[in-house]
Scaffold this motif. Sequence first.
Motif, short mmCIF file in Angstrom:
data_model
loop_
_atom_site.label_atom_id
_atom_site.label_comp_id
_atom_site.label_asym_id
_atom_site.label_seq_id
_atom_site.Cartn_x
_atom_site.Cartn_y
_atom_site.Cartn_z
N ASP A 13 0.82 -1.21 0.00
CA ASP A 13 0.00 0.00 0.00
C ASP A 13 0.85 1.27 0.00
N ALA A 14 2.15 1.11 0.31
CA ALA A 14 3.03 2.28 0.39
C ALA A 14 3.34 2.81 -1.01
N THR A 15 3.40 4.13 -1.13
CA THR A 15 3.74 4.75 -2.42
C THR A 15 5.20 4.53 -2.77
N ASP A 16 6.05 4.48 -1.75
CA ASP A 16 7.48 4.23 -1.95
C ASP A 16 7.87 3.04 -1.10
N ILE A 17 8.01 1.88 -1.72
CA ILE A 17 8.28 0.65 -0.98
C ILE A 17 9.58 0.73 -0.20
N CYS A 18 10.58 1.39 -0.77
CA CYS A 18 11.90 1.44 -0.12
C CYS A 18 11.92 2.40 1.07
N ASN A 19 11.33 3.58 0.90
CA ASN A 19 11.41 4.59 1.96
C ASN A 19 10.14 4.69 2.80
N GLY A 20 9.01 4.30 2.23
CA GLY A 20 7.76 4.47 2.95
C GLY A 20 7.23 3.22 3.62
N SER A 21 8.01 2.14 3.62
CA SER A 21 7.56 0.89 4.25
C SER A 21 8.76 0.07 4.69
N VAL A 22 8.47 -1.07 5.29
CA VAL A 22 9.56 -1.93 5.77
C VAL A 22 10.21 -2.70 4.62
N GLY A 23 9.57 -2.74 3.46
CA GLY A 23 10.16 -3.40 2.29
C GLY A 23 10.15 -4.92 2.39
N ILE A 24 10.79 -5.55 1.42
CA ILE A 24 10.84 -7.02 1.38
C ILE A 24 11.55 -7.59 2.61
N GLN A 25 12.61 -6.89 3.04
CA GLN A 25 13.32 -7.38 4.23
C GLN A 25 12.40 -7.37 5.45
N GLY A 26 11.55 -6.35 5.53
CA GLY A 26 10.62 -6.28 6.65
C GLY A 26 9.59 -7.40 6.61
N ILE A 27 9.13 -7.73 5.40
CA ILE A 27 8.19 -8.84 5.26
C ILE A 27 8.86 -10.14 5.72
N ALA A 28 10.10 -10.35 5.28
CA ALA A 28 10.82 -11.56 5.68
C ALA A 28 11.00 -11.62 7.19
N TRP A 29 11.31 -10.47 7.81
CA TRP A 29 11.46 -10.43 9.27
C TRP A 29 10.13 -10.70 9.96
N ALA A 30 9.03 -10.21 9.39
CA ALA A 30 7.72 -10.44 10.00
C ALA A 30 7.40 -11.94 10.01
N PHE A 31 7.64 -12.61 8.90
CA PHE A 31 7.37 -14.05 8.83
C PHE A 31 8.30 -14.83 9.77
N GLY A 32 9.60 -14.55 9.68
CA GLY A 32 10.55 -15.27 10.53
C GLY A 32 10.37 -14.96 12.00
N GLY A 33 10.14 -13.69 12.31
CA GLY A 33 9.96 -13.29 13.71
C GLY A 33 8.71 -13.88 14.33
N MET A 34 7.62 -13.92 13.57
CA MET A 34 6.40 -14.51 14.11
C MET A 34 6.55 -16.01 14.33
N ILE A 35 7.25 -16.69 13.43
CA ILE A 35 7.48 -18.12 13.64
C ILE A 35 8.32 -18.34 14.90
N PHE A 36 9.33 -17.51 15.09
CA PHE A 36 10.15 -17.61 16.29
C PHE A 36 9.28 -17.46 17.55
N CYS A 37 8.46 -16.42 17.59
CA CYS A 37 7.62 -16.16 18.76
C CYS A 37 6.59 -17.27 18.99
N LEU A 38 5.93 -17.69 17.90
CA LEU A 38 4.83 -18.64 18.04
C LEU A 38 5.32 -20.05 18.33
N VAL A 39 6.46 -20.45 17.75
CA VAL A 39 7.02 -21.75 18.10
C VAL A 39 7.44 -21.75 19.57
N TYR A 40 8.02 -20.66 20.01
CA TYR A 40 8.41 -20.53 21.42
C TYR A 40 7.19 -20.68 22.34
N CYS A 41 6.07 -20.06 21.94
CA CYS A 41 4.87 -20.06 22.78
C CYS A 41 4.13 -21.40 22.78
N THR A 42 4.14 -22.11 21.65
CA THR A 42 3.30 -23.30 21.53
C THR A 42 4.06 -24.62 21.50
#
Length: 288
Positions: free
Chosen positions: A78-107
Amino acid sequence: MEGKEEDVNLGANKYSERQPLGTAAQTQEKDYTEPGPAPLFEPGEFVSWSFYRAGIAEFMATFLFLYITILTVMGVKDATDICNGSVGIQGIAWAFGGMIFCLVYCTAGISGGHINPAVTFGLFLARKLSLPRALLYMICQCLGAMCGAGVVKGFGPSQYEFNGGGANTVAHGYTKGDGLGAEIVGTFVLVYTVFSATDAKRSARDSHVPILAPLPIGFAVFLVHLATIPITGTGINPARSLGAAIVFDSSHAWHDQWIFWVGPFIGAALAAFYHVIVIRAIPFKSRH
């Protein structure tokens, strides 16, 4: 502290510095207990609360996984500038990896923290869980994924539809074979890491070095996303792909949907085979 010192002494005596590097795995003595194979069918599970509690945990974990990750994808698109106005592809990768880390830890202590039908399938092939439990997990994971994507769509249906709903498709310029290969190899990396991080032999041998299993698993998800987001948007999780496809309901997403089931299941099967036959050589070990 006494127990800790004993662990350290055991490791130091059993695997001394005089032993050539890389030969520890060839020793015949065991300082761990090899878990027996899970029964294919266990009727007693159906009257056990822990069986249903594990299914609920898988549902909730997959729900939260889709909720956070799809919201992140929507924010980037949804960001007009993916590089400067959002977390970018790296942020998406961190979101997926980080959530798996948290949720595996919890469950992990409740259901094992699979959060992925491909992981469940691989562990089932390795006889780590029964068939009824595997089926329950897969159903709960898919339902949780649908609910998570549905909540994201409820926040802004028009933006959700406009930005693709986080659905996995093979990107323009790549063939379906490319997408299938990326899903097979990516899932192999993930499931191979799951087997290694939860291996009873490694946990015992490295008992003096605390190992946090969710960390390498989450990091594997992060790395695979960095590599394959440009190809398929990275599935490696049939529940994640199915949930987004059902809620988005696009013909293009459904046209490629088979790739995000066949690829991960093949990758998981190969990882299970590699771990059991090659890494652990369990079928070739003598039975006492």
